[in-house]
Write a protein that holds these residues in place. Structure first.
Motif, mmCIF file in Angstrom:
data_model
loop_
_atom_site.group_PDB
_atom_site.id
_atom_site.type_symbol
_atom_site.label_atom_id
_atom_site.label_comp_id
_atom_site.label_asym_id
_atom_site.label_seq_id
_atom_site.Cartn_x
_atom_site.Cartn_y
_atom_site.Cartn_z
ATOM 1 N N ARG A 207 0.797 -0.999 -0.178
ATOM 2 C CA ARG A 207 0.111 -0.122 0.042
ATOM 3 C C ARG A 207 0.724 1.179 -0.128
ATOM 4 O O ARG A 207 0.630 2.278 -0.862
ATOM 5 C CB ARG A 207 -0.956 -0.056 1.142
ATOM 6 N N LEU A 208 1.917 1.345 0.851
ATOM 7 C CA LEU A 208 2.873 2.431 0.786
ATOM 8 C C LEU A 208 3.470 2.449 -0.393
ATOM 9 O O LEU A 208 3.701 3.639 -0.859
ATOM 10 C CB LEU A 208 3.990 2.002 1.767
ATOM 11 N N LEU A 209 3.991 1.619 -1.493
ATOM 12 C CA LEU A 209 4.574 1.731 -2.541
ATOM 13 C C LEU A 209 3.466 2.216 -3.622
ATOM 14 O O LEU A 209 4.030 2.884 -4.385
ATOM 15 C CB LEU A 209 5.170 0.406 -2.842
ATOM 16 N N LEU A 210 2.279 1.626 -3.339
ATOM 17 C CA LEU A 210 1.351 1.907 -4.556
ATOM 18 C C LEU A 210 0.779 3.590 -4.240
ATOM 19 O O LEU A 210 0.831 4.273 -5.188
ATOM 20 C CB LEU A 210 0.238 1.150 -4.227
ATOM 21 N N ALA A 384 -11.292 6.904 -7.153
ATOM 22 C CA ALA A 384 -10.432 6.034 -7.181
ATOM 23 C C ALA A 384 -10.813 4.688 -7.435
ATOM 24 O O ALA A 384 -10.238 4.085 -8.323
ATOM 25 C CB ALA A 384 -9.626 5.838 -5.768
ATOM 26 N N LEU A 385 -11.927 4.186 -6.946
ATOM 27 C CA LEU A 385 -12.356 2.891 -7.411
ATOM 28 C C LEU A 385 -12.996 3.034 -8.780
ATOM 29 O O LEU A 385 -13.004 1.846 -9.351
ATOM 30 C CB LEU A 385 -13.546 2.579 -6.408
ATOM 31 N N TRP A 392 -8.968 -4.760 -7.307
ATOM 32 C CA TRP A 392 -8.251 -3.986 -6.305
ATOM 33 C C TRP A 392 -9.117 -3.266 -5.210
ATOM 34 O O TRP A 392 -8.613 -2.480 -4.628
ATOM 35 C CB TRP A 392 -7.497 -2.959 -7.067
ATOM 36 N N ARG A 393 -10.268 -3.378 -5.411
ATOM 37 C CA ARG A 393 -11.242 -2.629 -4.370
ATOM 38 C C ARG A 393 -10.765 -2.486 -3.089
ATOM 39 O O ARG A 393 -10.460 -1.412 -2.406
ATOM 40 C CB ARG A 393 -12.623 -3.094 -4.397
ATOM 41 N N ASP A 394 -10.339 -3.500 -2.138
ATOM 42 C CA ASP A 394 -9.839 -3.418 -0.916
ATOM 43 C C ASP A 394 -8.860 -2.841 -0.746
ATOM 44 O O ASP A 394 -8.399 -1.993 -0.048
ATOM 45 C CB ASP A 394 -9.875 -5.003 -0.382
ATOM 46 N N THR A 397 -9.174 0.964 -1.351
ATOM 47 C CA THR A 397 -9.796 1.554 -0.254
ATOM 48 C C THR A 397 -8.774 1.975 0.874
ATOM 49 O O THR A 397 -8.665 2.880 1.468
ATOM 50 C CB THR A 397 -10.888 0.928 0.160
ATOM 51 N N GLN A 398 -7.870 0.727 1.382
ATOM 52 C CA GLN A 398 -7.215 1.005 2.451
ATOM 53 C C GLN A 398 -5.893 1.992 2.153
ATOM 54 O O GLN A 398 -5.593 2.728 2.940
ATOM 55 C CB GLN A 398 -6.704 -0.384 2.502
#
Length: 555
Positions: A207-210, A384-385, A392-394, A397-398
């Motif tokens: 998540r951080l990288l994305l 974003a969704l 990639w939904r979850d 979102t996170q």
């Protein structure tokens, strides 16, 4: 030799602006004087003021500019290049060492080119005058020295600091970051302690990288340097217009995180009927104050203060929620402490994603006079969704909640002052279904959340349904049809609101509406919706005309 070294290490000079006439010269930011540029605001064409380098400087500048572009391309392509070299077995010590020697040799060659460029600058009297003005401004910092420096547009990294976030004493407890609204921590699952943390670490790193690679650049494409290089001629023309025609004053503001924010102020106090009101403009995700929404209140006659996001134009840093709020904080402090505008005379105006910083400022500086949000949204997650794969939904979102949380509606509901939302009826960006679907425009959700927070009793049941029907009307004819069934009586609605408020100005939420009939709630809900929302028949990126810009409704 000292002058030659200054030319070698000096910034790139882009434009030399025409000096303003003595009778129209503006004062330094912070005074009520201010002035029009030569040509003033009469619509005269800007003077063609590009700096003309001589032969040696011109050719060496081209070499260094090409090297900079190639470096930017290699930076963005480096992950693919490393992956390719790894697959081909080329990342071995025997191959990497010669490559490093080549890079070092290239660096020495470019340093030599920079020295030749400095020699070319040294032979140019115009550049020597600029260097003298820059050194004098850094040395003395007097208004006269800054006025002379304001006649040049150059690499903003060398501009002297005009204002620091702690100039009048630190706030927020002297922190290096201003406070943001945070989501409450989610309850922990079954795995606790070190083992649970280790299990969650890979997902947290993804998540951080994305967020810091694809996410940030998709959210703020204007921070991509290649795009900024392509837009540079347009940005220089826009800045010349602000300086030469409107008497704009550029300023460097240092935020609490150390980022340097590129700002432009045009102070019209005492020169225009609307000049006593300062409109602070927050640009979109690919907008710059040079060519952005600042022009709308500027041409409407207001004093304006524009600034560039971190990583945009001359501003340093990267555009993330925390750095955005830090930048907005120093902009607000600059307006209040240096320009000396009273909070009720400040209006926040934001376009699109700029709604995040504008709502943060309204929440954090609650005495400001009003807030205008143009083509903005309530929350980033639904948008974003919309553009990323459903699988990639979850993850999306996170990632947004942890690193890119633009919670505009939540911040807006913390503000008690006047609010106006401008909704684009043909908006193709902040809709979540098909383009131009007005019913899925997230500006609708922003309005509903605001009204439900401020007037919960009015917006219950019949009131909520009436506003939804009005928001879903795609044409003026459909809107008239909705209002025909229960047209608000403006006089009666104002009487109800004034009778409840009285002289005490109670804070929101109000309990008004409990004693009203369903038909009366419908009327009052539609009246409030019309006062807080202005429709503009255009797409997302169409500039708002100055005649369509108005201040929020005040009871």
């Amino acid at each position: 030799m000292a002058k030659l070294l200054s030319c070698v290490l000096g910034p790139r000079l882009y434009r030399v602006h025409r000096p303003r006439a003595p009778g129209a010269a503006g004062g330094a930011p912070g005074g009520p004087q201010g002035g029009n540029g030569a040509g003033s605001e009469r619509g005269e064409p800007a003077w063609d003021s590009y700096y003309q380098p001589r032969g040696l400087e011109k050719h060496t500048d081209s070499v260094l500019a090409l090297a900079s572009v190639l470096w930017s391309i290699s930076y963005y392509a480096s992950p693919l290049a490393v992956f390719y070299l790894y697959r081909k077995g080329l990342l071995t010590m025997s191959r990497v060492v010669p490559l490093s020697h080549c890079v070092a040799t290239l660096g020495l060659l470019l340093a030599g080119v920079a020295c030749l460029r400095g020699l070319g600058r040294w032979s140019n009297p115009q550049y020597l005058e600029f260097i003298a003005a820059l050194e004098e401004s850094h040395r003395s910092g007097t208004p006269e020295a800054k006025r002379k420096l304001g006649l040049y547009t150059f690499d903003f990294r060398s501009w002297p600091v005009d204002f620091r976030w702690d100039s009048a004493g630190p706030a927020w407890g002297g922190s290096r970051a201003v406070p943001l609204l945070r989501d409450p921590p989610r309850p922990r699952g079954g795995s606790r302690g070190l083992l649970g943390a280790l299990r969650k670490l890979p997902c947290a790193l993804v998540r951080l990288l994305l967020a810091h690679t694809l996410g940030r650049r998709m959210l703020f494409p204007g921070s991509v340097r290649l795009l900024q290089r392509a837009l540079l001629p347009t940005l220089l023309q826009g800045q010349a217009r602000l300086v030469e025609q409107f008497g704009g004053q550029r300023a460097k503001l240092v935020a609490c995180d150390g980022n340097e924010i590129d700002a432009m102020v045009i102070d019209r106090r005492g020169r225009d009927p609307r000049g006593d009101t300062l409109v602070i403009c927050c640009e979109g995700n690919a907008g710059f104050y040079e060519v952005g929404c600042l022009s709308t209140p500027l041409e409407a006659g207001y004093s304006v203060l524009g600034w560039n996001h971190p990583g945009f134009g001359g501003s340093t840093g990267v555009p993330l929620p925390q750095s955005e709020a830090n930048a907005m904080d120093v902009v607000m402090r600059f307006a209040l402490q240096h320009l000396n505008f009273a909070p009720p005379n400040i209006v926040l105006y934001a376009w699109s994603i700029g709604g995040f910083t504008a709502t943060w400022a309204a929440m954090s500086y609650p005495d400001v006079g009003g807030l205008v949000l143009d083509a903005s949204f309530d929350d980033l997650v639904p948008l974003a969704l919309k553009v990323l794969p459903r699988s990639w939904r979850d993850l999306v979102t996170q990632t947004v909640r942890e690193h890119l949380n633009l919670n505009n509606a939540e911040q807006l509901c913390r503000y008690q002052g006047p609010v106006l939302l401008v909704r684009r009826t043909k908006d193709e960006i902040i809709t979540t279904t098909v383009p131009d679907d007005i019913a899925s425009n997230r500006g609708n959700d922003l309005l509903l959340k605001l009204l439900q927070h401020r007037y919960p009793k009015v917006m219950a049941d019949e009131g909520l349904r009436a506003v939804w029907e009005w928001l879903e009307a795609a044409t003026p004819e459909e809107e008239s049809s909705v209002l025909r069934g229960c047209a608000p009586d403006e006089g009666w609605c104002q009487e109800q609101l004034k009778a409840f408020a009285g002289d005490r100005s109670p804070p929101f939420p109000w309990s008004l509406g409990e004693e009203l009939s369903p038909a009366q709630r419908r009327q009052l809900a539609l009246y409030l919706a019309q006062k807080h929302l202005q429709n503009f028949e255009a797409s997302h990126c169409t500039p708002l005309p100055p005649q369509a810009f108005r201040l929020p409704w005040v009871l």
